[in-house]
Design a protein around this motif. Structure first.
Motif: not given
Length: 620
Positions: A178-183, A186-192, A194-195, A339-341
């Motif tokens: 799900k964190g990868l799908d955020h990237l 969008f420009p970044g990962i929306i908290p909460p 993470t990758m 700690e993320r791509p």
């Protein structure tokens, strides 16, 4: 000082092994200034706070607790309005020379959590409340300092960086798709999110509350703009400009008031030039400014030198050229830090600048991050002003209806477009991920869930809608991590952000949209404010977006590039579609796309950096 590690056990049995785990967690984030640490035990809670060399490890600024130890506070960060907060403490509970943690403890005893919104600073706070059966982890309003959490059946683990949680023996590393799908979207990962699967980031302006084995997130502050028909600050423009300048002037002064060598990042643009001019006013000795030549696209060097001469600054310039043959090592460094791509390579430049700045003995640096999101510094604001908001081009009635329903779900407004219509991602997702059939339901889609508080987007002026989303996604989900906290602290450099002063945010929140908004260019209001102290040549220059990292053919000739993006390697990983990767490689090598392009979604770089991320963090 900005490092913290926490371990809470619901079974109430804290052992020496638990304190060792917290010490190991602090070791993993020693770059945050944890050479002089303190680990404390409060019944079921073990908490560690790190400090810079020379700071008192028993500092009352970091720890406070009741005699019974059933109510305790651990604090890290900086608070810039301590006198104001002291005034909120009832007279019979005030103490001479009250430390920051003791102050927070007193305020918590008075009114639990409502006082957090009044704190002006960058901070992480842990509150152990045994009578309530709760542990609260509180993050500052904009999320300048990070905080991550992980829970098991009997443990709550928290740390300023994910690499600390990875030291906890009970965590098994796994990718959070799900964190990868955020990237991808969008420009970044929306908290909460993470990758890392089951590791969560405490959102800005919120607290994570752990009680009876469960974690919930509670907001104590948000950038809640008035509704379209709401109340705004209707003073004349001149008064508003003077008020904004006064707040900024004090914000800079308060962030330069403590001991230690300090510098200012200077790009030659509006934001950094304004902060440099205000910093000069607060410096008894000469001001030190820092820049990196590669980021100075167009005429930036000219404007940097113009302001250097105007201020009489001691300017340090790093001449740095991106070596595509060394890009693997540089990408690996920042990916391990962040700690993320990554979808662009700007973090490489920011890390090099941080290393260069720290090598000159600078401990903290003033940076202009946040101005674009508050004052409208991206192209989207200009397009909005021109009325460019249509999603209907080439779509049928049914397609428009479905699009509007999706936008209403995600943004709270059927007509708001952030970077592109969300329906465009449907076909991209099918092509992007590797799957056994055309059904992508098994791959988490971040658009299946509401990502932001749409009540704070709905029925707002479009400028304020974009600002709110930018603050949450571009600033909070990307820039504060990739450009500020993680890359700077990896080099032992603290970042201070005057534009994220809470007083300025609340002032901007009340500005009439027409004062901030203009189809003539970005940051109209801030330019008027800056004109009072910044040379006109800088105020009047157009914002220049930089494209970094061309020479794509050279990248394609590197061994690591071909290895990490080979058809067999991609297929074995089982995440990305190898056929798409082959097409993207072909396009890159034909020079149809630039590596690290400022505005183009560089899917190939995302895939490449994700593979590096998986290897470096040993995620299968």
């Amino acid at each position: 000082m900005a490092g913290m590690a926490v371990l809470f056990k619901t079974d109430g049995i804290v052992t020496a092994a638990d304190t060792d785990v917290v010490s190991d967690m602090l070791d993993s984030i020693a770059h945050r200034g944890n050479t002089n640490r303190s680990v404390e035990v409060f019944h079921e809670l073990v908490a560690g706070v790190g400090r810079r060399k020379g700071e008192n490890k028993d500092s009352p600024d970091n720890w406070a607790y009741c005699r019974s130890g059933e109510l305790a506070v651990a604090f890290t960060g900086r608070i810039y309005n301590k006198p104001e907060l002291l005034g909120m403490v009832k007279e019979n509970r005030q103490e001479a020379n009250m430390g920051t943690a003791a102050l927070i403890l007193r305020l918590y005893q008075q009114d639990a959590t409502s006082f957090f919104r009044h704190i002006n600073g960058a901070f992480s706070i842990v509150i152990y409340d045994k009578p309530a059966g709760e542990v609260k982890l509180v993050r500052d309003q904009f999320g300048i300092l990070p905080m991550f959490i992980y829970k098991t059946g009997i443990h709550l683990v928290a740390c300023s960086e994910i690499k600390g949680i990875l030291k906890f023996p009970g965590y098994r590393r796994a990718l959070n798709r799900k964190g990868l799908d955020h990237l991808l979207h969008f420009p970044g990962i929306i908290p909460p999110e993470t990758m890392f699967l089951d590791i969560y980031e405490v959102p800005a302006g919120q607290m994570a509350v752990y009680k009876e084995g469960d974690v919930s997130f509670r907001a104590y502050w948000d950038m809640e703009y008035p509704e379209v028909t709401g109340s705004y600050d209707r003073r004349n423009t001149s008064e508003l400009e003077e008020h904004a300048l006064a707040i900024l002037r004090d914000a800079v002064k308060s962030r330069m008031s403590d001991a230690g060598q300090q510098g200012v990042y200077l790009s030659g643009g509006l934001d950094s030039s304004l902060l440099a001019c205000l910093s000069k006013e607060s410096m008894e000795s000469g001001i030190q400014t820092f820049s990196i030549a590669e980021t100075a696209g167009g005429n930036d060097l000219y404007y940097q030198h113009l302001l250097r001469d105007y201020l009489g600054a001691h300017h340090h310039q790093l001449d740095f050229t991106l070596d595509l043959n060394n890009l693997y090592h540089q990408l690996k460094e920042v990916i391990c830090d962040i700690e993320r791509p990554q979808k662009d390579i700007t973090a490489i430049f920011r890390k090099q600048l941080a290393r260069f700045t720290r090598s000159h003995g600078i401990e903290a640096v003033i940076s202009g991050d946040g101005a674009d999101e508050l004052f409208g510094g991206h192209i989207g604001y200009v397009l909005d002003s021109a009325g460019n908001r249509s999603m209907s081009d080439g779509k049928t009635y049914l397609e428009r209806l479905l699009e509007e329903q999706l936008h209403n779900k995600i943004w709270g407004d059927p007509h708001f477009i952030y970077e592109r219509p969300l329906s465009e991602f449907a076909d991209l997702r099918k092509a992007f991920y590797q799957h056994s059939n055309t059904d992508t339901d098994a791959i988490p889609n971040c658009l299946d869930n509401v990502l932001l508080n749409t009540d704070n987007i709905r029925n707002r002026h479009v400028f304020n809608q974009r600002s709110y989303v930018d603050i949450k996604i571009r600033l909070g989900g990307h820039l504060l991590t990739s450009h500020c906290d993680r890359v700077n602290y990896s080099e032992g450099l603290e970042t201070r952000l005057p534009f994220l002063d809470i007083r300025l945010a609340e002032f901007v929140r009340g500005l009439p949209p027409e004062v901030k908004n203009s189809y003539l260019g970005e940051k109209t209001f801030l330019r008027k404010v800056a004109r009072k102290v910044v040379p006109a040549a800088i105020v009047d220059r157009k914002k220049f977006e930089v494209t970094k990292g061309r020479s794509a053919m050279a990248l394609g000739n590197t061994e690591w590039f071909n290895d990490l993006l080979s058809y067999d390697y991609i297929k074995q990983r089982g995440i990305f579609n190898p056929a798409l990767v082959e097409q993207l490689k072909k396009r890159l090598l034909s020079n149809e796309v630039d590596v690290g392009s400022a505005y183009e979604d560089n899917l190939l770089l995302l895939i490449l950096s994700c593979n590096i991320f998986l290897e470096e963090f040993k995620i299968n």
